[in-house]
Design an enzyme around this catalytic site. Structure first.
Site, PDB file in Angstrom:
ATOM      1  N   ASP A 198       0.861  -1.188   0.000  1.00 13.67           N
ATOM      2  CA  ASP A 198       0.000   0.000   0.000  1.00 13.67           C
ATOM      3  C   ASP A 198       0.894   1.233   0.000  1.00 13.67           C
ATOM      4  O   ASP A 198       2.073   1.161   0.349  1.00 13.67           O
ATOM      5  CB  ASP A 198      -0.877  -0.019   1.263  1.00 13.67           C
ATOM      6  CG  ASP A 198      -2.051   0.966   1.171  1.00 13.67           C
ATOM      7  OD1 ASP A 198      -2.938   0.893   2.027  1.00 13.67           O
ATOM      8  OD2 ASP A 198      -2.053   1.794   0.237  1.00 13.67           O
TER       9      ASP A 198
ATOM     10  N   ARG B 177       0.408   3.624   1.973  1.00 15.60           N
ATOM     11  CA  ARG B 177       0.588   3.986   3.385  1.00 15.60           C
ATOM     12  C   ARG B 177       0.213   2.763   4.219  1.00 15.60           C
ATOM     13  O   ARG B 177      -0.576   1.923   3.786  1.00 15.60           O
ATOM     14  CB  ARG B 177      -0.282   5.178   3.767  1.00 15.60           C
ATOM     15  CG  ARG B 177      -1.759   4.945   3.548  1.00 15.60           C
ATOM     16  CD  ARG B 177      -2.593   6.167   3.836  1.00 15.60           C
ATOM     17  NE  ARG B 177      -3.971   5.936   3.414  1.00 15.60           N
ATOM     18  CZ  ARG B 177      -4.397   6.072   2.171  1.00 15.60           C
ATOM     19  NH1 ARG B 177      -3.534   6.437   1.226  1.00 15.60           N
ATOM     20  NH2 ARG B 177      -5.646   5.838   1.842  1.00 15.60           N
TER      21      ARG B 177
ATOM     22  N   ASP C 117       3.589   2.148  -4.680  1.00 13.24           N
ATOM     23  CA  ASP C 117       2.718   3.125  -5.338  1.00 13.24           C
ATOM     24  C   ASP C 117       2.232   2.478  -6.628  1.00 13.24           C
ATOM     25  O   ASP C 117       3.055   2.067  -7.456  1.00 13.24           O
ATOM     26  CB  ASP C 117       3.533   4.400  -5.638  1.00 13.24           C
ATOM     27  CG  ASP C 117       2.704   5.443  -6.382  1.00 13.24           C
ATOM     28  OD1 ASP C 117       3.127   6.613  -6.413  1.00 13.24           O
ATOM     29  OD2 ASP C 117       1.629   5.091  -6.938  1.00 13.24           O
TER      30      ASP C 117
ATOM     31  N   TYR D  39     -15.305   6.622 -11.722  1.00 12.48           N
ATOM     32  CA  TYR D  39     -15.148   5.322 -11.043  1.00 12.48           C
ATOM     33  C   TYR D  39     -15.768   4.214 -11.905  1.00 12.48           C
ATOM     34  O   TYR D  39     -15.116   3.216 -12.220  1.00 12.48           O
ATOM     35  CB  TYR D  39     -15.840   5.390  -9.687  1.00 12.48           C
ATOM     36  CG  TYR D  39     -15.926   4.114  -8.907  1.00 12.48           C
ATOM     37  CD1 TYR D  39     -17.156   3.558  -8.584  1.00 12.48           C
ATOM     38  CD2 TYR D  39     -14.782   3.471  -8.448  1.00 12.48           C
ATOM     39  CE1 TYR D  39     -17.249   2.389  -7.837  1.00 12.48           C
ATOM     40  CE2 TYR D  39     -14.863   2.305  -7.702  1.00 12.48           C
ATOM     41  CZ  TYR D  39     -16.107   1.776  -7.398  1.00 12.48           C
ATOM     42  OH  TYR D  39     -16.194   0.627  -6.654  1.00 12.48           O
TER      43      TYR D  39
HETATM   44  C1  VAH Z   1     -19.114   3.167  -3.803  1.00  9.63           C
HETATM   45  N1  VAH Z   1     -19.016   1.462  -2.061  1.00  9.63           N
HETATM   46  O1  VAH Z   1     -20.173   3.507  -3.276  1.00  9.63           O
HETATM   47  C2  VAH Z   1     -18.561   1.796  -3.403  1.00  9.63           C
HETATM   48  C3  VAH Z   1     -19.085   0.736  -4.310  1.00  9.63           C
HETATM   49  C4  VAH Z   1     -21.137  -0.350  -4.983  1.00  9.63           C
HETATM   50  C5  VAH Z   1     -20.519   0.934  -4.733  1.00  9.63           C
HETATM   51  O2  VAH Z   1     -18.286   0.509  -5.392  1.00  9.63           O
HETATM   52  O3  VAH Z   1     -18.485   3.859  -4.590  1.00  9.63           O
END
Ligand code: VAH
Length: 317
Positions: free
Chosen positions: A32, A34, A50, A139
């Protein structure tokens, strides 16, 4: 030997400890940027790394004779929207590093995906494994990229890539990691500590959720599944779907005085409204025998027992 490229997500920490119990401390290495707190990391090898430092990652794999790599480094949905360039670097460039190293050294590679890999144009109730994926968060975009790149490396280079799309994961011993489903962790801590909880999603926001023990077991079972049982390399896994209102009512069965109010976080609400309401995980159940153990009542009981005992211990210390 397994190496965990970690992140601050609660899933990672529990996954790492679960693997250590199963495979032995010396065979599971945590790496990790950290060092985690002592209650997560209490023994066994730790190596600073990293995810953006390709050469260092490669040294760790070679010098420690790593055979399986569990890659959890990522910025989650809400924090990713607050820092898109960092999320792009960690979630995408970091993934590229891991894919190249895993392919170069013949590693078995697990990368988690998420309900967040779907978007408003995906079927939401239920959401199947194979359908339109046009997520509206960095994401989600990075996780669709991870799924597609992992499957490409599998077909092009023979990489043993394995991926599970996790629901919102709920665990008691790590704080929420900046996700949209964080409310479903925070409610337990607030209910025990103050008896009051302010929810940042609307009461009727239905999302797929899973208790951490089911998540860990699914991950190991899928990583250990014989390759010829896998008709796909990326699977939905599911346990339950609930709304904040349903979760609050279940908690109030144990803590009747819990007061719940709502102050909507518009960013998280918009993300949640674009995600699946229910997950279809029939392929995982048919191919490698997935089944969940924890439904909503068991989740609530287990979380309150853990946090309640933890806070009582804290009070007596
Ligand atoms: C989020 N807990 O809320 C994470 C997840 C299913 C969502 O990937 O971004």
């Amino acid at each position: 030997r397994e190496c965990f490229s970690s992140s601050s997500s609660c899933v990672f920490k529990c996954n790492f400890l679960f693997h250590r119990k199963r495979f032995g401390n010396k065979n599971v290495i945590l790496s990790d940027i950290r060092k985690p707190p002592s209650h997560v990391f209490y023994s066994g090898p730790f190596i600073y790394s990293d995810i953006l430092d390709y050469k260092n990652l490669r040294e760790i794999v070679v010098n420690n004779r790593i055979t399986w790599l569990v890659h959890y480094s990522a910025l989650l949905s809400a924090v990713g929207e607050a820092n898109v360039s960092l999320a792009r670097d960690v979630n995408i460039t970091g993934l590229h590093n891991i894919l190249d190293i895993a392919a170069e050294h013949g590693l078995r590679l697990f990368v988690p995906s998420t309900i967040g890999a779907f978007g408003p144009t995906s079927p939401r109730n239920p959401t199947p494994d194979l359908c339109v994926q046009r997520p509206r968060t960095i994401y989600g975009v990075s996780k669709v990229h991870a799924e597609l790149m992992g499957e490409y490396y599998h077909h092009r280079y023979g990489l043993d890539f394995r991926c599970l799309r996790y629901p919102g994961i709920i665990s008691a011993d790590s704080q929420p990691g900046g996700g949209t489903t964080d409310y479903a962790v925070a409610i337990f801590h607030d209910a025990v500590k103050t008896g009051k909880f302010e929810c940042n999603l609307k009461p009727d926001t239905r999302l797929p959720m899973m208790y951490i023990e089911d998540c860990l077991r699914a991950t190991v079972e899928m990583m250990e599944a014989p390759a010829d049982t896998l008709s796909m390399r990326t699977y939905n896994i599911n346990a339950m779907s609930f709304t904040p209102e349903e979760l609050a009512q279940e908690v109030q069965k144990q803590l009747p005085d819990l007061e719940v109010t709502y102050d909507i976080d518009q960013v998280r609400q918009a993300i949640a409204d674009s995600w699946p309401m229910n997950f279809d995980d029939s392929n995982a159940r048919n191919d490698w025998g997935w089944k969940h153990d924890y439904d909503l009542p068991e989740l609530v009981q287990t979380m309150l027992n853990y946090i309640g005992s933890d806070s009582r211990i804290a009070q007596t210390n």
